[in-house]
Design a protein around this motif. Structure first.
Motif, PDB file in Angstrom:
ATOM      1  N   ALA A 144       1.145  -1.043   0.019  1.00 54.48           N
ATOM      2  CA  ALA A 144       0.131   0.130   0.076  1.00 54.48           C
ATOM      3  C   ALA A 144       0.827   1.236   0.171  1.00 54.48           C
ATOM      4  N   ALA A 145       0.530   2.379  -0.757  1.00 56.40           N
ATOM      5  CA  ALA A 145       1.318   3.609  -0.762  1.00 56.40           C
ATOM      6  C   ALA A 145       0.581   4.712  -0.672  1.00 56.40           C
ATOM      7  N   GLY A 146       1.241   5.730  -0.595  1.00 57.66           N
ATOM      8  CA  GLY A 146       0.588   7.065  -0.726  1.00 57.66           C
ATOM      9  C   GLY A 146       1.027   7.636  -2.322  1.00 57.66           C
ATOM     10  N   PHE A 160       4.410   9.380   8.675  1.00 57.65           N
ATOM     11  CA  PHE A 160       4.056   9.624   7.263  1.00 57.65           C
ATOM     12  C   PHE A 160       5.054  10.761   6.784  1.00 57.65           C
ATOM     13  N   GLU A 161       5.060  11.075   5.635  1.00 61.05           N
ATOM     14  CA  GLU A 161       5.926  12.223   5.300  1.00 61.05           C
ATOM     15  C   GLU A 161       5.169  13.532   5.585  1.00 61.05           C
ATOM     16  N   VAL A 171       4.728   6.469  -2.867  1.00 61.86           N
ATOM     17  CA  VAL A 171       5.681   6.495  -1.504  1.00 61.86           C
ATOM     18  C   VAL A 171       5.215   5.577  -0.421  1.00 61.86           C
ATOM     19  N   GLY A 172       6.230   4.687  -0.057  1.00 58.75           N
ATOM     20  CA  GLY A 172       5.893   3.659   1.076  1.00 58.75           C
ATOM     21  C   GLY A 172       6.927   3.440   1.979  1.00 58.75           C
ATOM     22  N   MET A 173       6.844   2.410   2.769  1.00 59.54           N
ATOM     23  CA  MET A 173       7.758   2.215   3.768  1.00 59.54           C
ATOM     24  C   MET A 173       8.342   0.662   3.631  1.00 59.54           C
ATOM     25  N   SER A 205      -3.238   3.882  -1.300  1.00 57.96           N
ATOM     26  CA  SER A 205      -4.480   3.822  -0.524  1.00 57.96           C
ATOM     27  C   SER A 205      -4.835   5.129  -0.010  1.00 57.96           C
ATOM     28  N   ASN A 206      -4.080   6.031  -0.185  1.00 58.19           N
ATOM     29  CA  ASN A 206      -4.391   7.636   0.054  1.00 58.19           C
ATOM     30  C   ASN A 206      -3.562   8.437  -0.876  1.00 58.19           C
ATOM     31  N   ALA A 248      -0.880  11.184  -0.943  1.00 53.70           N
ATOM     32  CA  ALA A 248       0.076  11.519  -0.039  1.00 53.70           C
ATOM     33  C   ALA A 248      -0.056  12.785   0.812  1.00 53.70           C
ATOM     34  N   LEU A 299      -3.188  11.814   7.648  1.00 57.88           N
ATOM     35  CA  LEU A 299      -3.108  10.492   7.240  1.00 57.88           C
ATOM     36  C   LEU A 299      -3.330   9.551   8.277  1.00 57.88           C
ATOM     37  N   VAL A 316      -5.333   3.822   5.605  1.00 59.04           N
ATOM     38  CA  VAL A 316      -4.590   3.118   4.528  1.00 59.04           C
ATOM     39  C   VAL A 316      -5.406   1.658   4.444  1.00 59.04           C
TER      40      VAL A 316
HETATM   41  N1  HPA Z   1       3.208   7.270   3.103  1.00 58.96           N
HETATM   42  C1  HPA Z   1       4.064   6.130   3.169  1.00 58.96           C
HETATM   43  N2  HPA Z   1       3.741   4.845   3.291  1.00 58.96           N
HETATM   44  C2  HPA Z   1       2.406   4.763   3.219  1.00 58.96           C
HETATM   45  C3  HPA Z   1       1.673   5.811   2.791  1.00 58.96           C
HETATM   46  C4  HPA Z   1       1.888   6.981   2.621  1.00 58.96           C
HETATM   47  O1  HPA Z   1       1.412   7.714   2.298  1.00 58.96           O
HETATM   48  N3  HPA Z   1       0.356   4.893   2.513  1.00 58.96           N
HETATM   49  C5  HPA Z   1       0.629   3.803   2.630  1.00 58.96           C
HETATM   50  N4  HPA Z   1       1.749   3.655   3.050  1.00 58.96           N
END
Ligand code: HPA
Length: 274
Positions: free
Chosen positions: A115-117, A194-195, A211-213, A236-237, A239, A247, A252
Motif C-alpha cells: 500500500a502506498a501514498g 508519514f511524510e 511513496v511507502g515504507m 491507499s491514500n 500523499a 493520514l 490506509v
Molecule cells: N506514505 C508512506 N507509506 C504509506 C502511505 C503514505 O502516504 N500510504 C500507505 N503507506
C-alpha cells in the motif's frame, strides 16, 4: 564471520525443508489489502515464521507472518503473508531475509505488492500502480556489509529491477480485465512517520509517483541474487498535503481492503501468465 548471514539463510532453508519439499517458481509478497489472497491457492504447506529459528517475526497488527506454499492454477507459488519492516527496528539485512529465503527455496520471480501514498498526476485513492522503477536513496541499502558472494556480485546492476517482460504481462492483464492501472516510480522512505508535505513536494520533483515504507529493500536484495522482480502498489491514500486530510494507518487499511478484489484479480491473473 564473512558469511554469517548466508549461513543463517541456509539454516532457515533447512528449517522450512523440515515442513515441505515444495519448490516454488514464483514468490509473492502480500501487502496490505491482499491478506485474503491465499484463498485462491491450492495450499500444499504453511510454515509460520515463528517456526523458523533466527527468522524475523513482524510486530505490526495485520501482518501475522507465515509462508503459504501451493498452486495458483498451474503455477507453483509461495506467498509471504506478513512482512517485516525496517521501521520496526530490524536490521535491514533481516528485513530482506524472507525474500532471499524464497529465492533459495527455488523461486525465480518475486512479485512485490504494497500500500502506498500517491503523488502522481491524476492519481486517486484506490488506484493500482504498476511499479516501473524505484528510488532507494532515502532507505537503507540491504546490501551494505560483507557481500554474500554465493548470492550475487558486490556491485549489482539496478538498471532494470522491475522486468519489462513482467510489466508487459501485468499491463495486458489489466487491459483485458478492464482494471485501471497507473504506472510510476515508487520511493521507499524509512517511516514509521508519514511524510511531511514538503517531503512529498521534494519526491514529486524527483519524478516519484508513489511513496511507502517497504518493497525497495526486497527488490534490491532479490535483484542482487538474480530474481526477476515486478511490483504493484495499491494507492491507499493521496500523499501528505495533497488531500487536505491527515493520514492514518486505519485509512490506509480501509482503502487497501476496498481495492482488494481488483488487486487480487490483477495479481492472480498476471502470475498465471508468468
Ligand atoms: N506514505 C508512506 N507509506 C504509506 C502511505 C503514505 O502516504 N500510504 C500507505 N503507506
Amino acid at each position: 564471520m564473512e558469511n554469517r548471514m548466508y549461513e543463517r539463510l541456509l539454516r532457515c532453508k533447512d528449517a522450512v525443508r523440515k515442513y515441505t519439499s515444495f519448490e516454488p517458481e514464483v514468490a509473492l509478497v502480500l501487502g496490505s489489502g491482499l491478506g485474503a489472497f491465499a484463498e485462491n491457492i491450492e495450499v500444499e504447506a504453511e510454515v509460520s515464521y515463528s517456526d523458523i529459528p533466527g527468522f524475523p517475526v513482524s510486530t505490526v497488527p495485520g501482518h501475522a507472518g507465515k509462508f503459504i506454499f501451493g498452486y495458483l492454477g498451474e503455477v507453483k507459488i509461495v506467498c509471504m503473508k506478513g512482512r517485516v519492516h525496517f521501521y520496526e527496528g530490524y536490521d535491514v539485512a533481516d528485513v530482506v531475509m524472507p525474500a532471499r529465503l524464497m529465492g533459495l527455496l527455488g523461486a525465480k520471480i518475486l512479485f512485490l505488492t504494497n500500500a502506498a501514498g500517491g503523488l502522481g498526476d491524476g492519481f486517486n485513492a484506490g488506484d493500482l500502480m504498476l511499479i516501473t522503477d524505484h528510488v532507494s536513496i532515502f532507505a537503507p541499502n540491504p546490501l551494505v556489509g560483507p557481500n554474500l558472494d554465493e548470492l550475487g556480485p558486490r556491485f549489482p546492476d539496478m538498471s532494470e529491477v522491475y522486468r519489462k517482460d513482467l510489466q508487459d504481462i501485468i499491463r495486458t492483464v489489466a487491459k483485458e480485465n478492464d482494471i485501471k492501472l497507473q504506472e510510476g516510480v515508487y520511493a521507499q522512505l524509512t517511516g514509521p512517520s508519514f511524510e511531511s508535505p514538503a517531503e512529498i513536494r521534494l519526491l514529486k520533483s524527483l519524478g516519484v509517483s508513489a511513496v511507502g515504507m517497504s518493497t525497495v529493500n526486497e527488490a534490491i536484495a532479490a535483484n542482487h541474487m538474480g530474481l526477476k522482480v515486478c511490483g504493484v502498489s495499491c494507492i491507499s491514500n493521496l500523499a501528505a498535503g495533497l488531500s487536505g486530510e491527515p493520514l492514518s494507518h486505519g485509512e490506509v487499511q480501509e482503502a487497501a481492503d476496498k481495492a482488494a478484489p481488483l488487486f487480487t484479480k490483477l495479481v492472480m491473473e498476471s502470475i498465471k501468465r508468468f
